[in-house]
Motif scaffolding. Structure first.
Motif, PDB file in Angstrom:
ATOM      1  N   GLN A  60       0.809  -1.132   0.087  1.00  0.00           N
ATOM      2  CA  GLN A  60       0.117   0.041   0.186  1.00  0.00           C
ATOM      3  C   GLN A  60       0.822   1.257  -0.044  1.00  0.00           C
ATOM      4  OE1 GLN A  60      -3.558   0.271   2.337  1.00  0.00           O
ATOM      5  NE2 GLN A  60      -2.697   2.149   3.128  1.00  0.00           N
ATOM      6  N   ILE A  61       0.584   2.059  -1.043  1.00  0.00           N
ATOM      7  CA  ILE A  61       1.382   3.310  -1.156  1.00  0.00           C
ATOM      8  C   ILE A  61       0.125   4.545  -0.373  1.00  0.00           C
ATOM      9  CG2 ILE A  61       2.303   5.153  -2.440  1.00  0.00           C
ATOM     10  CD1 ILE A  61       3.391   3.062  -4.367  1.00  0.00           C
ATOM     11  N   GLY A  62       0.529   5.304   0.631  1.00  0.00           N
ATOM     12  CA  GLY A  62      -0.145   6.115   0.925  1.00  0.00           C
ATOM     13  C   GLY A  62      -1.265   5.685   1.884  1.00  0.00           C
ATOM     14  N   GLY A  63      -2.437   6.227   2.481  1.00  0.00           N
ATOM     15  CA  GLY A  63      -3.490   5.884   3.177  1.00  0.00           C
ATOM     16  C   GLY A  63      -4.640   6.627   3.068  1.00  0.00           C
ATOM     17  N   ARG A  64      -5.595   6.238   4.098  1.00  0.00           N
ATOM     18  CA  ARG A  64      -7.005   6.947   3.812  1.00  0.00           C
ATOM     19  C   ARG A  64      -6.555   8.403   4.677  1.00  0.00           C
ATOM     20  NH1 ARG A  64     -11.204   3.799   2.702  1.00  0.00           N
ATOM     21  NH2 ARG A  64     -11.383   1.661   3.197  1.00  0.00           N
ATOM     22  N   GLY A  65      -7.617   9.199   4.311  1.00  0.00           N
ATOM     23  CA  GLY A  65      -7.459  10.400   4.684  1.00  0.00           C
ATOM     24  C   GLY A  65      -7.560  11.566   3.750  1.00  0.00           C
ATOM     25  N   PRO A  66      -7.584  13.164   4.232  1.00  0.00           N
ATOM     26  CA  PRO A  66      -7.509  13.968   3.212  1.00  0.00           C
ATOM     27  C   PRO A  66      -6.159  14.287   2.722  1.00  0.00           C
ATOM     28  CG  PRO A  66      -7.719  14.776   5.513  1.00  0.00           C
ATOM     29  CD  PRO A  66      -8.011  13.466   5.469  1.00  0.00           C
ATOM     30  N   SER A  67      -6.310  14.928   1.613  1.00  0.00           N
ATOM     31  CA  SER A  67      -4.844  15.339   1.131  1.00  0.00           C
ATOM     32  C   SER A  67      -4.016  16.097   2.123  1.00  0.00           C
ATOM     33  CB  SER A  67      -4.877  16.216  -0.174  1.00  0.00           C
ATOM     34  OG  SER A  67      -3.901  16.826  -0.677  1.00  0.00           O
ATOM     35  N   PRO A  72       4.732  13.567   0.273  1.00  0.00           N
ATOM     36  CA  PRO A  72       4.849  12.291  -0.715  1.00  0.00           C
ATOM     37  C   PRO A  72       4.011  11.258   0.233  1.00  0.00           C
ATOM     38  CG  PRO A  72       6.810  12.833   0.746  1.00  0.00           C
ATOM     39  CD  PRO A  72       6.094  13.939   0.790  1.00  0.00           C
ATOM     40  N   SER A  73       3.574  11.329   1.491  1.00  0.00           N
ATOM     41  CA  SER A  73       3.124  10.289   2.085  1.00  0.00           C
ATOM     42  C   SER A  73       1.702   9.842   1.940  1.00  0.00           C
ATOM     43  CB  SER A  73       3.523  10.737   3.761  1.00  0.00           C
ATOM     44  OG  SER A  73       2.306  12.067   4.054  1.00  0.00           O
ATOM     45  N   ARG A  74       0.925  10.788   1.277  1.00  0.00           N
ATOM     46  CA  ARG A  74      -0.489  10.414   1.047  1.00  0.00           C
ATOM     47  C   ARG A  74      -0.595  10.984  -0.314  1.00  0.00           C
ATOM     48  NH1 ARG A  74      -4.755  12.080   5.631  1.00  0.00           N
ATOM     49  NH2 ARG A  74      -3.267  10.814   6.659  1.00  0.00           N
ATOM     50  N   LEU A  75      -1.674   9.991  -1.121  1.00  0.00           N
ATOM     51  CA  LEU A  75      -2.283  10.405  -2.201  1.00  0.00           C
ATOM     52  C   LEU A  75      -3.382  11.215  -2.227  1.00  0.00           C
ATOM     53  CD1 LEU A  75      -1.397   7.165  -4.105  1.00  0.00           C
ATOM     54  CD2 LEU A  75       0.082   9.161  -3.966  1.00  0.00           C
ATOM     55  N   SER A  76      -4.211  11.618  -3.326  1.00  0.00           N
ATOM     56  CA  SER A  76      -5.490  12.067  -2.923  1.00  0.00           C
ATOM     57  C   SER A  76      -6.123  12.098  -4.181  1.00  0.00           C
ATOM     58  CB  SER A  76      -5.364  13.680  -2.612  1.00  0.00           C
ATOM     59  OG  SER A  76      -6.817  14.325  -2.556  1.00  0.00           O
ATOM     60  N   ALA A 134      -0.805   8.832 -11.494  1.00  0.00           N
ATOM     61  CA  ALA A 134      -1.535  10.114 -11.699  1.00  0.00           C
ATOM     62  C   ALA A 134      -2.293  10.523 -10.572  1.00  0.00           C
ATOM     63  CB  ALA A 134      -2.491  10.085 -12.981  1.00  0.00           C
ATOM     64  N   ASP A 135      -1.771  11.369  -9.809  1.00  0.00           N
ATOM     65  CA  ASP A 135      -2.292  11.960  -8.495  1.00  0.00           C
ATOM     66  C   ASP A 135      -3.031  13.176  -8.716  1.00  0.00           C
ATOM     67  OD1 ASP A 135      -3.007  11.597  -5.608  1.00  0.00           O
ATOM     68  OD2 ASP A 135      -1.113  12.647  -5.079  1.00  0.00           O
ATOM     69  N   GLY A 136      -4.134  13.495  -8.670  1.00  0.00           N
ATOM     70  CA  GLY A 136      -5.075  13.148  -9.748  1.00  0.00           C
ATOM     71  C   GLY A 136      -6.229  13.891  -9.499  1.00  0.00           C
ATOM     72  N   TYR A 137      -7.125  13.301  -8.722  1.00  0.00           N
ATOM     73  CA  TYR A 137      -8.757  14.092  -8.487  1.00  0.00           C
ATOM     74  C   TYR A 137      -8.361  15.152  -7.391  1.00  0.00           C
ATOM     75  CZ  TYR A 137     -11.676  11.201 -11.482  1.00  0.00           C
ATOM     76  OH  TYR A 137     -12.177  10.733 -12.381  1.00  0.00           O
ATOM     77  N   GLY A 138      -7.511  14.968  -6.556  1.00  0.00           N
ATOM     78  CA  GLY A 138      -7.296  15.703  -5.339  1.00  0.00           C
ATOM     79  C   GLY A 138      -5.970  16.605  -5.454  1.00  0.00           C
ATOM     80  N   ASN A 139      -5.085  16.002  -5.490  1.00  0.00           N
ATOM     81  CA  ASN A 139      -3.616  16.711  -5.751  1.00  0.00           C
ATOM     82  C   ASN A 139      -3.399  16.949  -7.256  1.00  0.00           C
ATOM     83  OD1 ASN A 139      -2.936  16.562  -3.085  1.00  0.00           O
ATOM     84  ND2 ASN A 139      -2.143  14.515  -3.341  1.00  0.00           N
ATOM     85  N   HIS A 140      -2.516  17.704  -7.636  1.00  0.00           N
ATOM     86  CA  HIS A 140      -2.256  18.160  -8.992  1.00  0.00           C
ATOM     87  C   HIS A 140      -0.961  17.586  -9.397  1.00  0.00           C
ATOM     88  CE1 HIS A 140      -5.829  20.443  -8.521  1.00  0.00           C
ATOM     89  NE2 HIS A 140      -5.220  20.668  -7.244  1.00  0.00           N
ATOM     90  N   ARG A 141      -0.554  16.569  -9.561  1.00  0.00           N
ATOM     91  CA  ARG A 141       0.705  15.963  -9.702  1.00  0.00           C
ATOM     92  C   ARG A 141       1.051  14.668 -10.339  1.00  0.00           C
ATOM     93  NH1 ARG A 141       2.614  14.853  -3.477  1.00  0.00           N
ATOM     94  NH2 ARG A 141       1.057  13.344  -2.924  1.00  0.00           N
ATOM     95  N   VAL A 142       2.122  14.079 -11.103  1.00  0.00           N
ATOM     96  CA  VAL A 142       2.843  12.928 -11.080  1.00  0.00           C
ATOM     97  C   VAL A 142       3.466  12.845 -10.099  1.00  0.00           C
ATOM     98  CG1 VAL A 142       4.163  11.482 -12.609  1.00  0.00           C
ATOM     99  CG2 VAL A 142       2.314  12.996 -13.727  1.00  0.00           C
ATOM    100  N   PRO A 164       7.226  22.230 -10.146  1.00  0.00           N
ATOM    101  CA  PRO A 164       6.719  21.888  -8.950  1.00  0.00           C
ATOM    102  C   PRO A 164       5.200  21.831  -8.820  1.00  0.00           C
ATOM    103  CG  PRO A 164       8.531  22.867  -8.583  1.00  0.00           C
ATOM    104  CD  PRO A 164       8.080  23.248  -9.924  1.00  0.00           C
ATOM    105  N   PRO A 165       4.350  20.747  -8.396  1.00  0.00           N
ATOM    106  CA  PRO A 165       3.070  21.025  -8.355  1.00  0.00           C
ATOM    107  C   PRO A 165       2.622  21.915  -7.145  1.00  0.00           C
ATOM    108  CG  PRO A 165       3.725  18.848  -7.228  1.00  0.00           C
ATOM    109  CD  PRO A 165       4.995  19.753  -7.783  1.00  0.00           C
ATOM    110  N   THR A 166       1.321  22.510  -7.503  1.00  0.00           N
ATOM    111  CA  THR A 166       0.912  23.264  -6.204  1.00  0.00           C
ATOM    112  C   THR A 166      -0.552  23.009  -6.022  1.00  0.00           C
ATOM    113  OG1 THR A 166      -0.046  25.226  -7.765  1.00  0.00           O
ATOM    114  CG2 THR A 166       2.409  25.254  -7.418  1.00  0.00           C
ATOM    115  N   ASP A 167      -1.247  23.668  -5.072  1.00  0.00           N
ATOM    116  CA  ASP A 167      -2.426  23.352  -4.795  1.00  0.00           C
ATOM    117  C   ASP A 167      -3.490  24.739  -4.750  1.00  0.00           C
ATOM    118  OD1 ASP A 167      -2.529  20.654  -3.713  1.00  0.00           O
ATOM    119  OD2 ASP A 167      -1.519  21.470  -2.204  1.00  0.00           O
TER     120      ASP A 167
END
Length: 379
Positions: A167-174, A180-184, A201-209, A229-232
């Motif tokens: 498992q890469i990442g885990g449940r919870g908000p972005s 790098p510890s959690r996807l969104s 592709a991370d994706g619906y919440g974050n804005h990055r590869v 660099p990705p931003t929010d």
């Protein structure tokens, strides 16, 4: 901009060694398709019914793997699963199903009730079979659901029989597009056989590869649009004009070609960006720029010849299949129409070539296969 607009000025000399050519190739003969009503074999076994189709992919054996949401089979189709049964139909199928070329089910497993020691996605999204035959799935929910369900911040890896591996990442908000510890809301993955790296592709919440070691989950690198660099920053989606957004909106697909080019779908910005594996930006292709709704660039799959000459692109906003010349991003053909009849598209989500050049299309509750009818096959 008409159809496909290519922003590669001043880049073409640099692109030639990486598979993108400045010169106009000779006219290719393009495959033509028709519905293959023989696939899959129906009815499915065990009175199974399907929920939303989250992802499809064709493995090295030319078998189609499908990821769907059993929990989203509608209540009226669950009669046989009730205690006592309230009807002859139906039972939600397991979440992951493998089909052979003839459309027969070979094996099936997975679902939230089977998850022990890992977080099953709340809203499943994406399936990929890596070069070792392992199965990867993710989830697209970015907020707490109305029913209290948690956001998806993970990608999961299993062996072909459903044994949990990583498992890469885990449940919870972005935690933000630099964490790098959690996807969104990660939507797709591809695993590079040369480096054994998982590109997500991370994706619906974050804005990055974002890239990890595919066995250990160790973070390697990440980037946003144009390799920056990705931003929010909250940016509006592309409006079809001459100025393109400087950041990704919805990173919805990722695919690595044999020559090392990395293709990234920015779905709601109607564009496909091309990178090297280190995140260096190379080119950008814009398709149907005025498309709103679901956007025009849902996913791409690579034609299975050595050069991966063509790409098939899912255009969800226009309910079409698009065949593209990979060398320069030019649209070679478009077909498809909205509808629920066989051969039409209803909420088309993904399109994938198989090893013979046939196309699988996924929608709500079904996958269809399109067969080549004019004799153009991969060589």
């Amino acid at each position: 901009m008409q159809g496909s607009s290519i922003r590669v000025a001043l880049l073409m000399l640099a692109l030639a060694p990486f598979g993108l050519q400045a010169s106009e190739p000779a006219t290719e003969k393009v495959p033509e398709y028709a519905l293959d009503a023989s696939w899959p074999k129906l009815p499915l076994p065990n009175r199974w019914a399907l929920g939303l189709i989250n992802g499809i992919h064709v493995d090295a054996n030319n078998h189609l793997w499908m990821f769907h949401s059993p929990e989203l089979v509608p209540n009226y189709a669950r009669g046989a699963a009730q205690t006592p049964p309230t009807g002859k139909c139906c039972v939600p199928a397991p979440a992951i199903i493998e089909f052979d070329e003839q459309g027969e089910v070979l094996r099936a497993w997975g679902g939230p009730e089977q998850a022990k020691g890992y977080d099953w996605p709340t809203a499943g999204h994406g399936l990929f079979v890596d070069y070792k035959g392992n199965i990867w799935i993710g989830g697209s929910q970015t907020r707490v659901g109305a029913d209290g369900s948690p956001p998806d911040g993970m990608y999961l890896k299993f062996d072909p029989n459903g044994k949990f591996l990583l498992q890469i990442g885990g449940r919870g908000p972005s935690k933000g597009s630099l964490d790098p510890s959690r996807l969104s809301g990660a939507s797709a993955v591809d695993v590079d056989p040369e480096t054994n790296e998982a590109f997500i592709a991370d994706g619906y919440g974050n804005h990055r590869v974002i890239v990890f070691d595919a066995d250990t989950g160790e973070f390697k690198r990440q980037w946003g649009a144009y390799g920056k660099p990705p931003t929010d920053e909250k940016l509006p989606r592309y409006d079809g004009g001459p100025t393109l957004p400087k950041q990704f909106n919805l990173v919805h697909c990722i695919r690595i070609a044999n020559d090392g080019l990395v293709y990234v779908c920015d779905r709601l910005n109607n564009r496909l960006q091309v990178f090297r594996k280190d995140g260096t930006f190379l080119a950008e292709y814009v398709y149907e720029p005025q498309t709103r709704g679901s956007g025009s660039v849902g996913n791409v799959s690579l034609w299975p010849d050595a050069q991966q000459t063509f790409m098939v692109m899912n255009d969800p906003g226009n309910f079409q299949t698009v065949l593209i010349r990979r060398a320069d991003g030019k649209v070679l053909s478009r077909f498809g129409h909205f509808g629920t009849w066989a051969g039409e598209y209803h909420r088309n989500h993904q399109m994938e070539f198989d090893r013979k050049g046939n196309i699988y299309t996924s929608e709500d509750h079904r996958v269809q296969r399109l067969k080549i009818v004019n004799g153009v096959t991969p060589r």
